[in-house]
Design an enzyme around this catalytic site. Structure first.
Site, PDB file in Angstrom:
ATOM      1  N   ASN A   9       0.871  -1.180   0.000  1.00  0.00           N
ATOM      2  CA  ASN A   9       0.000   0.000   0.000  1.00  0.00           C
ATOM      3  C   ASN A   9       0.903   1.223   0.000  1.00  0.00           C
ATOM      4  OD1 ASN A   9      -1.843   2.007   0.449  1.00  0.00           O
ATOM      5  ND2 ASN A   9      -2.433   1.324   2.507  1.00  0.00           N
ATOM      6  N   HIS A  94      -9.321   0.917   5.121  1.00  0.00           N
ATOM      7  CA  HIS A  94      -8.018   1.127   5.755  1.00  0.00           C
ATOM      8  C   HIS A  94      -8.168   2.053   6.962  1.00  0.00           C
ATOM      9  CE1 HIS A  94      -3.922   2.376   6.473  1.00  0.00           C
ATOM     10  NE2 HIS A  94      -3.572   1.248   5.879  1.00  0.00           N
ATOM     11  N   GLU A  96      -6.536   4.441   8.030  1.00  0.00           N
ATOM     12  CA  GLU A  96      -6.369   5.877   7.779  1.00  0.00           C
ATOM     13  C   GLU A  96      -7.635   6.470   7.169  1.00  0.00           C
ATOM     14  OE1 GLU A  96      -2.714   5.345   5.641  1.00  0.00           O
ATOM     15  OE2 GLU A  96      -1.794   4.741   7.540  1.00  0.00           O
ATOM     16  N   GLU A 166      -5.226  -5.226  10.670  1.00  0.00           N
ATOM     17  CA  GLU A 166      -4.174  -4.240  10.897  1.00  0.00           C
ATOM     18  C   GLU A 166      -4.431  -3.513  12.215  1.00  0.00           C
ATOM     19  OE1 GLU A 166      -2.265  -3.006   6.903  1.00  0.00           O
ATOM     20  OE2 GLU A 166      -4.048  -1.804   7.176  1.00  0.00           O
ATOM     21  N   GLY A 172       2.632   1.990  10.843  1.00  0.00           N
ATOM     22  CA  GLY A 172       3.562   3.105  10.670  1.00  0.00           C
ATOM     23  C   GLY A 172       4.269   3.505  11.952  1.00  0.00           C
ATOM     24  N   SER A 212       3.640  -2.386  10.315  1.00  0.00           N
ATOM     25  CA  SER A 212       5.096  -2.417  10.511  1.00  0.00           C
ATOM     26  C   SER A 212       5.740  -3.756  10.157  1.00  0.00           C
ATOM     27  CB  SER A 212       5.459  -1.993  11.939  1.00  0.00           C
ATOM     28  OG  SER A 212       5.020  -0.670  12.182  1.00  0.00           O
TER      29      SER A 212
HETATM   30  P1  PGA Z   1       2.989   0.048   7.698  1.00  0.00           P
HETATM   31  O1  PGA Z   1       1.524   0.259   7.077  1.00  0.00           O
HETATM   32  O2  PGA Z   1       3.539  -1.223   7.098  1.00  0.00           O
HETATM   33  O3  PGA Z   1       3.765   1.280   7.284  1.00  0.00           O
HETATM   34  O4  PGA Z   1       2.822  -0.054   9.175  1.00  0.00           O
HETATM   35  C1  PGA Z   1       0.668  -0.827   6.903  1.00  0.00           C
HETATM   36  C2  PGA Z   1      -0.628  -0.351   6.303  1.00  0.00           C
HETATM   37  O5  PGA Z   1      -1.065   0.766   6.612  1.00  0.00           O
HETATM   38  O6  PGA Z   1      -1.257  -1.071   5.506  1.00  0.00           O
END
Ligand code: PGA
Length: 249
Positions: A9, A94, A96, A166, A172, A212
């Site tokens: 992603n 997601h 976010e 997730e 992140g 992560s």
């Molecule tokens: P990340 O993001 O690997 O940077 O933690 C994962 C994601 O948001 O799908």
């Protein structure tokens, strides 16, 4: 048999020329694998990415779409627009999108319906926040996210659904769920689907872990029996890291 999947992603990263450069590097280094490999560039670079990867085993997928067929939704993208440029899979839910763009379970359920109605495959993301885990409420939160968006769908819909667990506290942040925490939650998710449907649906749905994932921790997470791959953010922006994660799977 459920598929193994590694999806990158790319979020709001990479200009068109950077996207093309990353694709060239990934294509050149892609190992032989029985896993499905997917990348999700930002909207404006989807057409370019699809063209560049035509005939490749790397699938280009979208990060999001609107639930409406079309209309006055400035800044949004419809399922038909994705289909028309040969996109077959879309990420929905997601964290976010949920946290920063106000996407509720109700909105996500509408997106799921629209995407399925258009024969798009869905990568559905969900996961608890840190306070949910600290208060021991993480299983309830995950169960209700699944219930609100997916569990009343017809059984036939499940061949078009990939799940991506997730935990928000691991996205992140550099903090990963331990392989044991991932396995525990993935087994719970599979059991939730078993209870709502049947063993063949529960056994055949791919459940990815995201948060992560890096070359250094991927192999251990992927070794768990209910973890079928990963949705990768930061590490997917660096070709060598993404390739190492594909090799780990
Ligand atoms: P990340 O993001 O690997 O940077 O933690 C994962 C994601 O948001 O799908």
């Amino acid at each position: 048999m459920r598929s193994k999947i590694v999806a990158g992603n790319w979020k709001m990263n990479k200009t068109l020329s950077e996207t093309e450069a990353l694709i060239v590097e990934l294509s050149g280094k892609l190992p032989d694998t029985d896993a499905e490999v997917m990348v999700a560039p930002t909207y404006v670079n989807l057409v370019g990415a699809v063209r560049e990867l035509k005939g490749s085993s790397i699938e280009v997928i979208a990060q999001n779409m609107h639930f409406a067929e079309n209309g006055a939704f400035t800044g949004e993208i419809s399922a038909d627009m994705l289909l028309d440029i040969d996109i077959k899979t879309v990420i929905i839910g997601h964290s976010e999108r949920r946290a920063l763009f106000g996407e509720t379970d109700e909105i996500l359920a509408k997106k799921v319906k629209t995407a399925l109605g258009k024969n798009l495959r869905i990568m559905f993301c969900f996961g608890e926040e840190l306070q949910d885990r600290k208060s021991g409420n993480h299983f309830n939160v995950v169960e209700s996210q699944l219930k609100n968006a997916l569990l009343s769908l017809d059984a036939s819909a499940w061949s078009s659904i990939v799940l991506a667990y997730e935990p928000v506290w691991a996205i992140g942040t550099g903090e990963t769920a331990s392989p044991e925490q991932a396995q525990e939650m993935h087994a719970f998710i599979r059991k939730t689907i078993l209870d709502a449907y049947d063993a063949s649906i529960a056994e055949n749905v791919s459940i990815l872990y995201g948060g992560s994932v890096k070359p250094g921790n991927a192999e251990e997470i992927f070794s768990k029996p209910d973890v079928d791959g990963g949705l990768i953010g930061g590490a997917a922006l660096v070709a060598d890291d993404f390739i190492a994660i594909i090799k780990a799977l």
